[in-house]
Design a protein around this motif. Structure first.
Motif, PDB file in Angstrom:
ATOM      1  N   GLN A   1      -5.763   1.445   5.049  1.00 40.84           N
ATOM      2  CA  GLN A   1      -5.397   0.272   4.793  1.00 40.84           C
ATOM      3  C   GLN A   1      -4.001  -0.312   4.824  1.00 40.84           C
ATOM      4  O   GLN A   1      -3.348   0.277   4.209  1.00 40.84           O
ATOM      5  CB  GLN A   1      -5.914  -0.290   3.165  1.00 40.84           C
ATOM      6  N   ALA A   2      -3.635  -1.217   5.889  1.00 42.01           N
ATOM      7  CA  ALA A   2      -2.443  -1.593   6.050  1.00 42.01           C
ATOM      8  C   ALA A   2      -2.238  -2.640   5.212  1.00 42.01           C
ATOM      9  O   ALA A   2      -3.113  -3.533   4.896  1.00 42.01           O
ATOM     10  CB  ALA A   2      -2.222  -1.621   7.589  1.00 42.01           C
ATOM     11  N   PRO A   3      -0.789  -3.089   4.985  1.00 42.69           N
ATOM     12  CA  PRO A   3      -0.351  -4.186   4.065  1.00 42.69           C
ATOM     13  C   PRO A   3      -1.056  -5.365   4.903  1.00 42.69           C
ATOM     14  O   PRO A   3      -0.836  -5.709   5.668  1.00 42.69           O
ATOM     15  CB  PRO A   3       1.108  -3.880   4.233  1.00 42.69           C
ATOM     16  N   GLY A   4      -1.641  -6.222   3.814  1.00 43.57           N
ATOM     17  CA  GLY A   4      -2.137  -7.565   4.213  1.00 43.57           C
ATOM     18  C   GLY A   4      -3.293  -7.307   5.211  1.00 43.57           C
ATOM     19  O   GLY A   4      -3.786  -8.503   5.590  1.00 43.57           O
ATOM     20  N   LYS A   5      -4.133  -6.179   5.324  1.00 40.49           N
ATOM     21  CA  LYS A   5      -5.199  -6.080   6.047  1.00 40.49           C
ATOM     22  C   LYS A   5      -6.543  -5.491   5.190  1.00 40.49           C
ATOM     23  O   LYS A   5      -6.150  -4.853   4.283  1.00 40.49           O
ATOM     24  CB  LYS A   5      -4.807  -5.121   7.179  1.00 40.49           C
ATOM     25  N   GLU A   6      -7.568  -5.554   5.715  1.00 36.40           N
ATOM     26  CA  GLU A   6      -8.751  -5.073   5.074  1.00 36.40           C
ATOM     27  C   GLU A   6      -8.707  -3.632   5.246  1.00 36.40           C
ATOM     28  O   GLU A   6      -8.212  -3.077   6.357  1.00 36.40           O
ATOM     29  CB  GLU A   6      -9.906  -5.638   5.527  1.00 36.40           C
ATOM     30  N   ARG A   7      -9.259  -2.933   4.512  1.00 34.47           N
ATOM     31  CA  ARG A   7      -9.466  -1.367   4.606  1.00 34.47           C
ATOM     32  C   ARG A   7     -10.474  -1.188   5.986  1.00 34.47           C
ATOM     33  O   ARG A   7     -11.414  -1.892   5.974  1.00 34.47           O
ATOM     34  CB  ARG A   7     -10.255  -0.702   3.489  1.00 34.47           C
ATOM     35  N   GLU A   8     -10.292  -0.261   6.677  1.00 35.62           N
ATOM     36  CA  GLU A   8     -10.941   0.097   8.096  1.00 35.62           C
ATOM     37  C   GLU A   8     -11.254   1.570   7.947  1.00 35.62           C
ATOM     38  O   GLU A   8     -10.706   2.415   7.642  1.00 35.62           O
ATOM     39  CB  GLU A   8     -10.344  -0.464   9.100  1.00 35.62           C
ATOM     40  N   CYS A   9     -12.241   1.540   8.655  1.00 36.81           N
ATOM     41  CA  CYS A   9     -12.767   3.135   8.988  1.00 36.81           C
ATOM     42  C   CYS A   9     -11.659   3.596   9.807  1.00 36.81           C
ATOM     43  O   CYS A   9     -11.534   3.089  11.171  1.00 36.81           O
ATOM     44  CB  CYS A   9     -14.347   3.231   9.532  1.00 36.81           C
ATOM     45  N   VAL A  10     -11.508   4.796   9.942  1.00 37.59           N
ATOM     46  CA  VAL A  10     -10.595   5.514  10.605  1.00 37.59           C
ATOM     47  C   VAL A  10     -11.341   6.602  11.774  1.00 37.59           C
ATOM     48  O   VAL A  10     -11.623   6.598  12.793  1.00 37.59           O
ATOM     49  CB  VAL A  10      -9.485   6.453  10.213  1.00 37.59           C
TER      50      VAL A  10
ATOM     51  N   LYS B   1       1.571   5.703  16.273  1.00 37.38           N
ATOM     52  CA  LYS B   1       2.083   4.384  16.632  1.00 37.38           C
ATOM     53  C   LYS B   1       2.515   3.751  15.358  1.00 37.38           C
ATOM     54  O   LYS B   1       1.826   3.985  14.227  1.00 37.38           O
ATOM     55  CB  LYS B   1       1.015   3.744  17.541  1.00 37.38           C
ATOM     56  N   PRO B   2       3.298   2.887  15.331  1.00 41.02           N
ATOM     57  CA  PRO B   2       3.964   1.999  14.098  1.00 41.02           C
ATOM     58  C   PRO B   2       2.631   1.281  13.498  1.00 41.02           C
ATOM     59  O   PRO B   2       2.375   1.510  12.233  1.00 41.02           O
ATOM     60  CB  PRO B   2       4.851   1.086  14.719  1.00 41.02           C
ATOM     61  N   GLU B   3       1.773   1.098  14.367  1.00 43.86           N
ATOM     62  CA  GLU B   3       0.461   0.273  13.714  1.00 43.86           C
ATOM     63  C   GLU B   3      -0.571   1.311  13.027  1.00 43.86           C
ATOM     64  O   GLU B   3      -1.342   0.811  12.450  1.00 43.86           O
ATOM     65  CB  GLU B   3      -0.357  -0.485  14.983  1.00 43.86           C
ATOM     66  N   ASP B   4      -0.145   2.424  13.156  1.00 39.58           N
ATOM     67  CA  ASP B   4      -1.163   3.577  12.177  1.00 39.58           C
ATOM     68  C   ASP B   4      -0.528   3.358  10.822  1.00 39.58           C
ATOM     69  O   ASP B   4      -1.233   4.183  10.020  1.00 39.58           O
ATOM     70  CB  ASP B   4      -0.978   4.761  12.784  1.00 39.58           C
ATOM     71  N   THR B   5       0.435   2.700  10.464  1.00 45.00           N
ATOM     72  CA  THR B   5       1.132   2.831   9.299  1.00 45.00           C
ATOM     73  C   THR B   5       0.020   2.070   8.302  1.00 45.00           C
ATOM     74  O   THR B   5      -0.487   1.054   8.445  1.00 45.00           O
ATOM     75  CB  THR B   5       2.628   2.015   9.117  1.00 45.00           C
ATOM     76  N   ALA B   6      -0.106   2.809   7.325  1.00 47.10           N
ATOM     77  CA  ALA B   6      -1.308   2.494   6.288  1.00 47.10           C
ATOM     78  C   ALA B   6      -1.277   3.323   5.197  1.00 47.10           C
ATOM     79  O   ALA B   6      -0.765   4.546   5.147  1.00 47.10           O
ATOM     80  CB  ALA B   6      -2.579   2.532   6.814  1.00 47.10           C
TER      81      ALA B   6
END
Length: 124
Positions: A39-48, A87-92
């Motif tokens: 779960q990233a800030p401001g986003k819903e939890r997602e499956c990895v 990647k930066p978008e993996d931040t969570a």
């Protein structure tokens, strides 16, 4: 009480690698499917990534395919998430989860046990 204990998170530069580990306390999870969610800030939890009870079947989010590998060692009662080319978008915050069934599912509502999460921060 069952607890899932995650470890391995931290700060890494883009392009780097991390390996997350998840080990349950109190019982063995060799017959249960396991998963990693984030779960990233401001986003819903997602499956990895998720894995069935014996490791023969895995599912990955499209965003991590080719960069992430989920595996398990039932003898050690541990599930791993190897993340490469971060990647930066993996931040969570990354959460380990266990399901009271042998088959894996990409849906978080199918999981019965959750860890507290470990934070992964990827800097650009």
């Amino acid at each position: 009480q069952v607890q899932l204990l995650e470890s391995g998170g931290g700060l890494v530069q883009a392009g780097g690698s991390l390996r997350l580990s998840c080990a349950p306390s109190g019982r063995t999870f060799g017959s249960k499917a396991m998963g990693w969610f984030r779960q990233a800030p401001g986003k819903e939890r997602e499956c990895v990534a998720v894995i069935n009870w014996n490791g023969a079947s895995t599912l990955y989010a499209d965003s991590v395919k080719g960069r992430v590998t989920i595996s398990r060692d039932n003898a050690k009662n541990t599930v791993y998430l190897q993340m490469n080319s971060l990647k930066p978008e993996d931040t969570a915050v990354y959460y380990c989860a266990a399901r009271s069934k042998t088959s894996a599912s990409r849906y978080d509502y199918d999981y019965d046990y959750w860890g507290q999460g470990t934070r992964v921060t990827v800097s650009s």
